[in-house]
Design an enzyme around this catalytic site. Structure first.
Site, PDB file in Angstrom:
ATOM      1  N   ASP A  86       0.823  -1.212   0.000  1.00  9.90           N
ATOM      2  CA  ASP A  86       0.000   0.000   0.000  1.00  9.90           C
ATOM      3  C   ASP A  86       0.855   1.260   0.000  1.00  9.90           C
ATOM      4  OD1 ASP A  86       0.841  -0.752   2.644  1.00  9.90           O
ATOM      5  OD2 ASP A  86      -0.434   0.848   3.424  1.00  9.90           O
ATOM      6  N   GLU A  87       0.234   2.359  -0.418  1.00  9.37           N
ATOM      7  CA  GLU A  87       0.760   3.718  -0.256  1.00  9.37           C
ATOM      8  C   GLU A  87       2.224   3.841  -0.694  1.00  9.37           C
ATOM      9  OE1 GLU A  87      -2.088   5.230   3.417  1.00  9.37           O
ATOM     10  OE2 GLU A  87      -0.145   4.359   3.906  1.00  9.37           O
ATOM     11  N   GLU A 102       0.219   5.113  15.712  1.00  8.47           N
ATOM     12  CA  GLU A 102       0.978   6.368  15.735  1.00  8.47           C
ATOM     13  C   GLU A 102       0.773   7.127  17.048  1.00  8.47           C
ATOM     14  OE1 GLU A 102       0.287   5.773  11.252  1.00  8.47           O
ATOM     15  OE2 GLU A 102      -0.668   5.248  13.141  1.00  8.47           O
TER      16      GLU A 102
END
Length: 764
Positions: free
Chosen positions: A347-348, A482
């Site tokens: 992903d990303e 995070e």
């Protein structure tokens, strides 16, 4: 006589706790997720201090030992191969076509558990645990343990009932990971997706590449760490404290990190397996790989290491040595994780470096590829083939959907703005796991809509064929870390949400409890969590909006889904603590007042605080203008920032007429919207507006800011009231997002029901 319970079970109104009695009885019974069928009797089984567990097959010995551990020494068990006369019997037996179906029968003489599979036996044990008195979680020596007479036949709706925990952004010790596995097992979740590597830290020992953990497992304090530390004071919340055992100070720099040795991994995999949980490792590539590239820079394109606008530099798929590195890493991963599924991410990926890289361009030419996008697809196919050669099944995030994978590949759908993922993948014969971010990202902050939305979510779409539905393995919640630095914060983010997840994963939609029923059902679970010391989130207070408007005076009447919750408040802008004013009943408000309310758990620890404003104001005068059309005008700007007021400073991309406040069709990428027009209200009244967005949004009436939902954030709803006179009122809505996004606006009627704004009210 046994009384049949159809959809959910709640017996009694309170669990009576008596300090004078050593025998604790279950006066309150609730099993989550909701069983297929339950029959409750009036008698009970009482355990002797020394009891037996009989097993029909040696393979059930780990299950028997797990069951014995639940009693925490209040009852001591021996495990016997002969199960005919044991107090508890575990037997492998075919019941129906679903191997996970189980039957649990408790009578005064014996407890019988039957299922065709080990996982089915574990699910029955989970029900036993919930039927045990809550004192079993911290028993006293004189506790007499009983179970109510019960017959349960139960079967899961979906085979994949998962949770993903991110160990890269913040690290979890072995014991913390085990505590999450225990919680998963209690509510019949059976797939643990373990995100082990990312830009912020490499957490799994790879013996061929020791620098991955010797150095790649550690980082200087980053923006996530600093924000967590800031939140300790800003949010008055010690859950944001970063554990000291993950921090070192080296040459003046604060270093964060930790990793799992291969022995740690084996221990956790075995621990999960005993609880019927399969572990799916994820080593993300070709992007999200900076923790490795930092120690082995030759993996990246030459001279192109760092961060792009959003994502980090990926590996260089043009180099054969890079591919061999990736495969060598996975060779060791495969040896540690016996389950057939392995997640590669995908992903990303910022592909801009590949345009500048001679190795990548050479690979593109040699393989007859048309673009850097096709280069990534080539890499993904190479890795899938390698997985298959090693007897593993490939899982990738939905970005890999169009990469030409085989039918054996599985797609994990997460991007709500790419709804074609499920129908496309299943039409190609691929399995899908639903992890849609709007509902299933448990790192997203919660509000009073979160639990109801989750309970009402169907992870199997209605608009596909039965054959396609059969390819949907199940549902999974993802927890990115995070801003989750401690186990206390992790517990807060997932409980009691995990109970609602278990309902939609296990229970047929027609039997899933309503939100009101659900909150009644979880009361015994919450009391159990109190004893277990789990830092659960108290559901939102109700009885007010973000901004509440009144003309003369109004009454503030708070309610909480958990009865008898302690609530304290301030009116001076400070965050309430245990010494603040206790809320003891309805408050009469006669002047503009800002309140801050906070809830507290029985152990005195604080949960959320919420700010609300009660604003005394006259009715806003209507304007005298001529409108020519129904609907509103929207202007799209190519805006990549994070402040609503600056949206129209970017390049203008297009103009649209819209009938509702939403993202116009065809608008994508960097989205900045300015929506203008008028709302025509039929009577003098107080109107309630709800603005939901991902990311930021604001709503103005005239020059006044009515709804402030600005800033970069996950899906978040703000509800505000405004007093309007009959007629036209100018409105402006501003919105931004650069990665998919969501924008919805509703009105809330006097009954508290959301309604779409009548398009005839919107003018321009």
């Amino acid at each position: 006589m046994l009384n049949k319970i159809y959809s959910y079970l709640l017996i009694g109104s309170a669990l009576l706790l008596s300090a004078c009695s050593s025998t604790q009885k279950n006066e309150e019974v609730a099993i989550i997720p909701t069983p297929l069928s339950i029959e409750m009797g009036s008698s009970e089984f009482q355990f002797d201090k020394v009891s037996t567990i009989g097993i029909s097959d040696e393979s059930l010995k780990p299950a028997a030992e797990y069951l014995a551990s639940i009693f925490k020494g209040a009852v001591t068990f021996s495990v016997e191969q002969d199960n005919s006369k044991a107090d508890i019997t575990l037997a492998l037996k075919e019941i129906d076509q679903n191997k996970e179906t189980y039957v649990l029968e408790i009578n005064p003489k014996q407890i019988k558990i039957e299922s065709a599979s080990y996982s089915g036996i574990i699910s029955a044990i989970s029900s036993v645990r919930q039927l045990l008195p809550i004192e079993i979680e911290n028993p006293t020596p004189d506790l007499v343990v009983t179970l109510p007479s019960t017959v349960i036949k139960d079967t899961p709706r979906l085979s994949w009932r998962g949770m993903m925990i991110d160990s890269s952004r913040h690290f979890w010790t072995k014991e913390e990971v085990k505590s999450i596995l225990d919680l998963m097992a209690m509510y019949k979740l059976n797939k643990f997706h373990w995100h082990l590597t990312d830009d912020q830290g490499w957490r799994i020992e790879i013996k061929q590449y020791p620098l991955l953990t010797e150095k790649g497992a550690y980082r200087k304090f980053n923006s996530h760490d600093r924000e967590c530390i800031s939140n300790i004071t800003k949010m008055d919340n010690p859950d944001y404290t970063i554990p000291e055992d993950r921090i070192q100070v080296i040459h003046g720099d604060t270093i964060y990190g930790g990793f799992y040795t291969q022995e740690d991994i084996k221990e956790i995999v075995a621990y999960a397996g005993q609880r019927g949980i399969d572990v799916i490792p994820e080593v993300d590539m070709p992007g999200h790989f900076m923790a490795a590239i930092g120690e082995y820079p030759e993996l990246a394109c030459k001279g192109l290491i760092g961060w792009g606008e959003v994502f980090s530099s990926p590996i260089c798929p043009g180099k054969d040595a890079t591919l061999e590195f990736c495969k060598n890493v996975y060779r060791e991963v495969f040896q540690l994780f016996p389950y057939e599924f392995v997640h590669m991410g995908g992903d990303e990926v910022d592909q801009s470096n590949w345009k500048k890289c001679t190795d990548c361009q050479k690979r593109i030419k040699e393989e007859g590829l048309a673009s850097e996008k096709e280069l990534q697809a080539w890499f993904v196919r190479e890795m899938e083939a390698f997985f298959k050669e090693n007897g593993k099944r490939f899982i990738g995030w939905d970005e890999v959907l169009n990469d030409g994978l085989s039918e054996q590949a599985t797609i994990m759908w997460w991007r709500s703005w790419s709804p074609e993922a499920i129908p496309t993948a299943t039409s190609e014969g691929k399995n899908v796991i639903n992890t849609e971010n709007v509902y299933l990202y448990f790192d997203y902050l919660q509000d009073n809509k979160t639990m109801g939305k989750l309970l009402g979510y169907n992870p199997v779409p209605d608009d596909i064929t039965p054959e396609q539905k059969a390819l949907i393995l199940g549902v999974q919640a993802n927890v990115w870390a995070e801003w989750i630095p401690s186990i206390e914060r992790l517990q807060y983010m997932i409980t009691p949400r995990i109970l609602a997840l278990s309902e939609i994963a296990w229970t047929e939609p027609s039997k899933i409890p309503s939100l009101t029923e659900f909150y009644s059902l979880i009361l015994p679970q919450i009391k159990r969590m109190d004893i277990m010391g789990i830092n659960y989130r108290i559901p939102d207070l109700e009885g007010f909006y973000n901004v509440n408007t009144f003309v003369d005076e109004t009454t503030l009447n708070l309610t909480c889904p958990l009865p008898n919750t302690e609530i304290r408040y301030t009116t001076d802008g400070t965050i309430p603590n245990k010494n603040s004013q206790l809320y003891e009943g309805p408050l009469t408000v006669t002047e503009t007042t800002s309140f801050t309310f906070r809830t507290f758990r029985p152990d005195g620890s604080a949960s959320d605080f919420v700010e609300t404003k009660f604003m005394k104001t006259p009715y806003r005068e209507a304007v005298d203008v001529e409108t020519t059309s129904e609907g509103l005008k929207a202007v799209w700007y190519d805006y990549a920032g994070s402040e609503c007021e600056k949206v129209d400073t970017a390049k203008k991309m297009g103009e649209y007429e819209i009938s509702t406040v939403s993202i116009p069709e065809g608008v994508s990428g960097n989205i900045g919207l300015v929506i203008t027009g008028y709302i025509e209200v039929p009577t003098d009244d107080i109107y309630t507006f709800a603005l939901l967005s991902d990311d930021g949004s604001i709503m103005k009436i005239g020059e006044d800011l009515v709804v402030d939902n600005d800033g970069a954030h996950s899906p978040k709803e703000i509800v505000s009231q405004v007093a309007l006179k009959r007629g036209l009122h100018p409105i402006e809505i501003r919105y931004f997002d650069n990665n998919g996004g969501m924008l919805e606006m509703y009105m809330i009627n006097k009954n508290g029901e959301k309604t779409i704004i009548d398009k005839s009210w919107l003018k321009h």
